[in-house]
Design a protein around this motif. Structure first.
Motif, PDB file in Angstrom:
ATOM      1  N   LEU A  30      14.349 -21.513 -89.584  1.00 41.44           N
ATOM      2  CA  LEU A  30      15.225 -22.505 -90.206  1.00 41.44           C
ATOM      3  C   LEU A  30      14.645 -23.916 -90.113  1.00 41.44           C
ATOM      4  O   LEU A  30      15.283 -24.871 -90.532  1.00 41.44           O
ATOM      5  N   GLY A  31      13.449 -24.026 -89.561  1.00 38.30           N
ATOM      6  CA  GLY A  31      12.788 -25.322 -89.481  1.00 38.30           C
ATOM      7  C   GLY A  31      13.231 -26.188 -88.323  1.00 38.30           C
ATOM      8  O   GLY A  31      13.000 -27.403 -88.321  1.00 38.30           O
ATOM      9  N   MET A  32      13.873 -25.590 -87.330  1.00 33.86           N
ATOM     10  CA  MET A  32      14.300 -26.373 -86.169  1.00 33.86           C
ATOM     11  C   MET A  32      13.088 -26.827 -85.372  1.00 33.86           C
ATOM     12  O   MET A  32      12.042 -26.187 -85.380  1.00 33.86           O
ATOM     13  N   LYS A  33      13.281 -27.944 -84.685  1.00 32.39           N
ATOM     14  CA  LYS A  33      12.260 -28.481 -83.795  1.00 32.39           C
ATOM     15  C   LYS A  33      12.918 -28.847 -82.476  1.00 32.39           C
ATOM     16  O   LYS A  33      14.033 -29.382 -82.462  1.00 32.39           O
ATOM     17  N   ILE A  34      12.226 -28.565 -81.385  1.00 34.59           N
ATOM     18  CA  ILE A  34      12.708 -28.979 -80.070  1.00 34.59           C
ATOM     19  C   ILE A  34      12.235 -30.408 -79.831  1.00 34.59           C
ATOM     20  O   ILE A  34      11.039 -30.678 -79.848  1.00 34.59           O
ATOM     21  N   VAL A  35      13.178 -31.305 -79.610  1.00 32.41           N
ATOM     22  CA  VAL A  35      12.850 -32.701 -79.340  1.00 32.41           C
ATOM     23  C   VAL A  35      12.705 -32.920 -77.842  1.00 32.41           C
ATOM     24  O   VAL A  35      11.774 -33.578 -77.386  1.00 32.41           O
ATOM     25  N   GLU A  36      13.631 -32.366 -77.076  1.00 30.14           N
ATOM     26  CA  GLU A  36      13.613 -32.558 -75.627  1.00 30.14           C
ATOM     27  C   GLU A  36      14.343 -31.412 -74.949  1.00 30.14           C
ATOM     28  O   GLU A  36      15.337 -30.912 -75.473  1.00 30.14           O
ATOM     29  N   VAL A  37      13.831 -31.016 -73.794  1.00 28.93           N
ATOM     30  CA  VAL A  37      14.517 -30.052 -72.940  1.00 28.93           C
ATOM     31  C   VAL A  37      14.388 -30.548 -71.511  1.00 28.93           C
ATOM     32  O   VAL A  37      13.300 -30.910 -71.066  1.00 28.93           O
ATOM     33  N   ARG A  38      15.520 -30.584 -70.831  1.00 24.84           N
ATOM     34  CA  ARG A  38      15.577 -30.942 -69.417  1.00 24.84           C
ATOM     35  C   ARG A  38      16.537 -29.967 -68.761  1.00 24.84           C
ATOM     36  O   ARG A  38      17.230 -29.230 -69.470  1.00 24.84           O
ATOM     37  N   PRO A  39      16.633 -29.941 -67.453  1.00 18.63           N
ATOM     38  CA  PRO A  39      17.570 -29.009 -66.816  1.00 18.63           C
ATOM     39  C   PRO A  39      19.001 -29.202 -67.335  1.00 18.63           C
ATOM     40  O   PRO A  39      19.562 -30.289 -67.228  1.00 18.63           O
ATOM     41  N   GLY A  40      19.537 -28.166 -67.957  1.00 20.73           N
ATOM     42  CA  GLY A  40      20.899 -28.213 -68.482  1.00 20.73           C
ATOM     43  C   GLY A  40      21.073 -29.023 -69.737  1.00 20.73           C
ATOM     44  O   GLY A  40      22.205 -29.259 -70.165  1.00 20.73           O
ATOM     45  N   GLN A  41      19.993 -29.441 -70.364  1.00 17.69           N
ATOM     46  CA  GLN A  41      20.078 -30.264 -71.569  1.00 17.69           C
ATOM     47  C   GLN A  41      19.016 -29.832 -72.579  1.00 17.69           C
ATOM     48  O   GLN A  41      17.950 -29.375 -72.191  1.00 17.69           O
ATOM     49  N   ALA A  42      19.332 -30.015 -73.852  1.00 16.20           N
ATOM     50  CA  ALA A  42      18.348 -29.763 -74.907  1.00 16.20           C
ATOM     51  C   ALA A  42      18.758 -30.522 -76.158  1.00 16.20           C
ATOM     52  O   ALA A  42      19.950 -30.657 -76.452  1.00 16.20           O
ATOM     53  N   THR A  43      17.756 -31.017 -76.878  1.00 16.90           N
ATOM     54  CA  THR A  43      17.986 -31.659 -78.165  1.00 16.90           C
ATOM     55  C   THR A  43      17.079 -30.991 -79.191  1.00 16.90           C
ATOM     56  O   THR A  43      15.866 -30.912 -78.984  1.00 16.90           O
ATOM     57  N   LEU A  44      17.686 -30.484 -80.270  1.00 17.50           N
ATOM     58  CA  LEU A  44      16.958 -29.856 -81.364  1.00 17.50           C
ATOM     59  C   LEU A  44      17.335 -30.550 -82.666  1.00 17.50           C
ATOM     60  O   LEU A  44      18.441 -31.092 -82.783  1.00 17.50           O
ATOM     61  N   THR A  45      16.430 -30.511 -83.632  1.00 16.91           N
ATOM     62  CA  THR A  45      16.707 -31.069 -84.954  1.00 16.91           C
ATOM     63  C   THR A  45      16.485 -30.012 -86.021  1.00 16.91           C
ATOM     64  O   THR A  45      15.768 -29.028 -85.808  1.00 16.91           O
ATOM     65  N   MET A  46      17.091 -30.244 -87.181  1.00 15.30           N
ATOM     66  CA  MET A  46      16.909 -29.389 -88.344  1.00 15.30           C
ATOM     67  C   MET A  46      17.274 -30.210 -89.579  1.00 15.30           C
ATOM     68  O   MET A  46      18.295 -30.897 -89.590  1.00 15.30           O
ATOM     69  N   THR A  47      16.448 -30.137 -90.610  1.00 17.67           N
ATOM     70  CA  THR A  47      16.735 -30.820 -91.868  1.00 17.67           C
ATOM     71  C   THR A  47      17.465 -29.860 -92.801  1.00 17.67           C
ATOM     72  O   THR A  47      17.053 -28.702 -92.963  1.00 17.67           O
ATOM     73  N   VAL A  48      18.541 -30.322 -93.411  1.00 24.94           N
ATOM     74  CA  VAL A  48      19.326 -29.502 -94.333  1.00 24.94           C
ATOM     75  C   VAL A  48      18.514 -29.327 -95.623  1.00 24.94           C
ATOM     76  O   VAL A  48      18.259 -30.284 -96.347  1.00 24.94           O
ATOM     77  N   GLY A  49      18.100 -28.093 -95.876  1.00 26.85           N
ATOM     78  CA  GLY A  49      17.330 -27.763 -97.068  1.00 26.85           C
ATOM     79  C   GLY A  49      18.215 -27.211 -98.174  1.00 26.85           C
ATOM     80  O   GLY A  49      19.397 -26.918 -97.950  1.00 26.85           O
TER      81      GLY A  49
END
Length: 154
Positions: A30-49
């Motif tokens: 789906l084109g997701m990208k991991i921006v950041e991962v830390r203990p108990g945290q995560a940030t992912l992005t995805m562009t609406v196609g």
């Protein structure tokens, strides 16, 4: 190698994310990208196609849910325990649109025994478009090798 003794908590979280990402065809597809991962945290992005908009010409809620669920998964698997979703629900606040960069930020609220609770906020710029809450359950096993035990006898 004692994984927990040799890696910082942030490095352990990233190593677990790398191990998960390797076989995560759904998120990658789906084109997701991991921006950041830390203990108990995560940030992912995805562009609406174009394949992600519905008949209203807005982002299909299922894709927004999937992004939030993936961020949830990376956050709750950041402690080198294999964890799955037991429950997840989402509230849609604003629509996403074609071309929007969706950002899903997951954070751990509670982790006790085999259960955890995580909140995920999905945004476009400064606008919140959805709030997700997930309940996790550990299923046994690890993402990285556990320390080996020396069983040699003298």
């Amino acid at each position: 190698m004692n994984v927990k003794a040799t890696l910082s908590p942030d490095d352990l979280a990233r190593a677990c994310a790398d191990a998960m990402w390797k076989d995560d065809d759904a998120s990658k597809g789906l084109g997701m990208k991991i921006v950041e991962v830390r203990p108990g945290q995560a940030t992912l992005t995805m562009t609406v196609g174009p394949h992600m908009v519905n008949g209203q010409r807005i982002a299909h809620g299922g894709f927004i849910f999937t992004l939030a669920d993936s961020a949830f998964a990376f956050a709750c698997n950041s402690h080198n325990e294999r964890v799955v979703a037991a429950e997840g629900n989402i509230t849609f606040i604003r629509p996403g649109k074609l071309g929007d960069l969706l950002v899903a930020t997951a954070r751990e609220l509670s982790r006790s025994g085999r259960s955890g609770i995580y909140d995920v906020r999905v945004t476009v710029g400064d606008a919140v478009i959805a709030e997700f809450r997930g309940h996790s359950r550990s299923v046994g096993g690890t993402w990285l090798p556990e320390p080996e035990t020396d069983v040699r006898q003298k």
